[in-house]
Design an enzyme around this catalytic site. Structure first.
Site: not given
Ligand SMILES: *Cc1c(COP(=O)(O)O)cnc(C)c1O
Length: 462
Positions: A78, A130-131, A221, A264, A388, A454
């Site tokens: 943990y 970004f969303t 980011d 990613k 998108r 979306f």
């Molecule tokens: C995917 C993404 C996020 C969010 O990350 P999650 O792992 O999906 O929560 C933030 N910023 C960018 C540019 C992304 O592509």
């Protein structure tokens, strides 16, 4: 006989395949049924009904044998898991940040960062929204302001760094609201919503100078930082001899902290983190992570996931990996350009983005052309893409729809998953849809969730 001169040298993937996952083939009739049952939203399709899945590059990576071996080394204690310390070492070594807080994925880091740093009424400038990032800023009471260069909104503009920040826009915001109202500027590498467009180091350096003068922080980011570094290596003066690893480190060094979706660039299926240099922010975030994610040495992840991430980070900054990764995206993009399909140019790092307004000029933006096109491509071949455009952009606080300039269908390429033959099949399908484009009609939204609509919205044909 004249000797044939070889002018072209192809590249191939710097790996070989050890295990395969079988795909189900479907008929056009089955696909028509599936897309209707999914409310014409590709997010609501069952994965097993999909042939080639280009919905997202998020968590869809193929891990290496080293990463899979790492899973077996999971220390599921943990507190104080050995894998946490491996991850911390990797983040320090490859990104250079001092303090690490693992989170279950990128949005977990965004939530904690926004809660720690944003006060109601604050302004957060960023190079295109970004969303999830913008939503967490808004939920913390902040207001997002787009400061990306105008070229980013024009899908045919060939500017090599369409992710760049317009410093005049930043200065105007500082003048209007005062630096005290701006907790940080949110800088994204290879801007997702602009079509995977990179930011130049020259631009980031200039931004750093400007923000330092005003005491404003920069938060990266860094979700696709290594892909951005590849474009800097290829396009920016003075960087062609530098390694991706060195460029990544330089990008991070110009910022005060970062949120990361490791799903990613970092080549894993789940994971993320918040990394900062400021001890006070770290201490507050470390306290907050226990509310939302888990203890600060696992942040919602299993030990084995942190191990795979630590190994993935190292693999992600390899020059050979990145040349093949972005090379495959460019291969697909160039084939589509040759076929006359309107796509965002220059071709981005993680996917090819079709300009749905140009593809379907007869469908009004209020009738969701990109959503309709994604459904048509799936029906043609079982290739799953995503919208998108106006659906992803959502609604403003006053309830009005955002109508973004870019109305795109994203063909996102998972890392190390598909072959060149898959890219050929995708191209042939889109060419076929393009030649029958006049038959594609718009959609009407019949179900709309309040947040990030979306993902779950449903539609019917008009
Ligand atoms: C995917 C993404 C996020 C969010 O990350 P999650 O792992 O999906 O929560 C933030 N910023 C960018 C540019 C992304 O592509």
């Amino acid at each position: 006989m004249a000797k044939k001169t070889i002018t072209k040298r192809s590249w191939a993937e710097p790996f070989k395949i050890k295990m395969v996952e079988l795909l189900k083939m479907t008929t056009p009739e089955q696909r028509l049924k599936s897309i209707a049952a999914a409310g014409y939203n590709t997010f609501l399709l069952k994965s097993e009904d999909v042939y080639i899945d280009l919905l997202t590059d998020s968590g869809t990576n193929a891990m290496s044998d080293r990463q899979w071996a790492g899973l077996m080394l999971g220390d599921e204690a943990y507190a104080g898991s050995r894998n946490y310390y491996h991850l911390e070492t990797a983040v320090k070594k490859f990104y250079g940040y001092k303090y690490l807080i693992p989170t279950h994925q990128g949005r977990g880091a965004e939530n904690i960062l926004s809660k720690c740093m944003i006060k109601p009424g604050d302004i957060i400038p960023g190079n295109m929204y970004f969303t999830t990032t913008r939503l967490h800023q808004e939920l913390a009471g902040g207001i997002f302001e787009d400061v990306i260069i105008d070229e980013a909104h024009d899908s045919f503009n060939l500017h090599p760094f369409k992710g760049n920040i317009d410093l005049n826009k930043v200065e105007a915001i500082i003048k209007k609201h005062g630096a005290a109202k701006i907790p940080y500027i949110c800088v994204a590498t290879t801007v997702n919503m602009a079509g995977g467009q990179p930011i130049a180091l020259e631009n980031l350096k200039a931004l750093r100078k400007l923000t330092e003068k005003h005491g404003i922080k920069i938060i990266l980011d860094m979700t696709r930082v290594a892909e951005n570094a590849y474009f800097i290596q290829q396009r920016e003066k003075g960087y062609s001899n530098k390694s991706i690893a060195a460029i990544v480190k330089e990008i991070c060094s110009l910022t005060d902290g970062a949120t990361m979706s490791a799903k990613k660039d970092a080549l894993v299926n789940i994971g993320g983190f918040l990394a900062v240099n400021d001890k006070k922010v770290f201490e507050e975030a470390r306290n907050m992570v226990v509310i939302y994610e888990g203890l600060h040495t696992y942040g919602g992840l299993a030990g084995r996931d942190m191990e795979a991430m630590a190994i993935g980070i190292e693999e992600s900054v390899s020059d050979d990996h990145m040349a093949a990764r972005v090379g495959q995206v460019i291969y697909l993009g160039e084939k589509l350009i040759d076929a006359g399909v309107p796509i965002v140019q220059p071709i981005g790092g993680h996917g090819v983005f079709i300009d749905a307004k140009k593809f379907l000029p007869h469908v009004k933006q209020a009738q969701f052309p990109a959503q309709a096109l994604a459904a048509a491509i799936y029906t043609d071949s079982g290739v799953r893409t995503m919208e998108r455009g106006v659906v992803s952009a959502g609604r403003k606080a006053n309830g009005e729809n955002y109508f973004p300039k870019l109305e795109l269908v994203r063909l996102t390429i998972p890392r190390r998953v598909y072959t060149q033959a898959h890219m050929d099949v995708i191209t042939e399908s889109i060419e076929h849809v393009y030649s029958n484009r006049k038959k594609i009609k718009g959609l009407q939204m019949i179900y709309e969730p309040k947040y990030l609509r979306f993902f779950q919205a449903r539609f019917k044909p008009i």
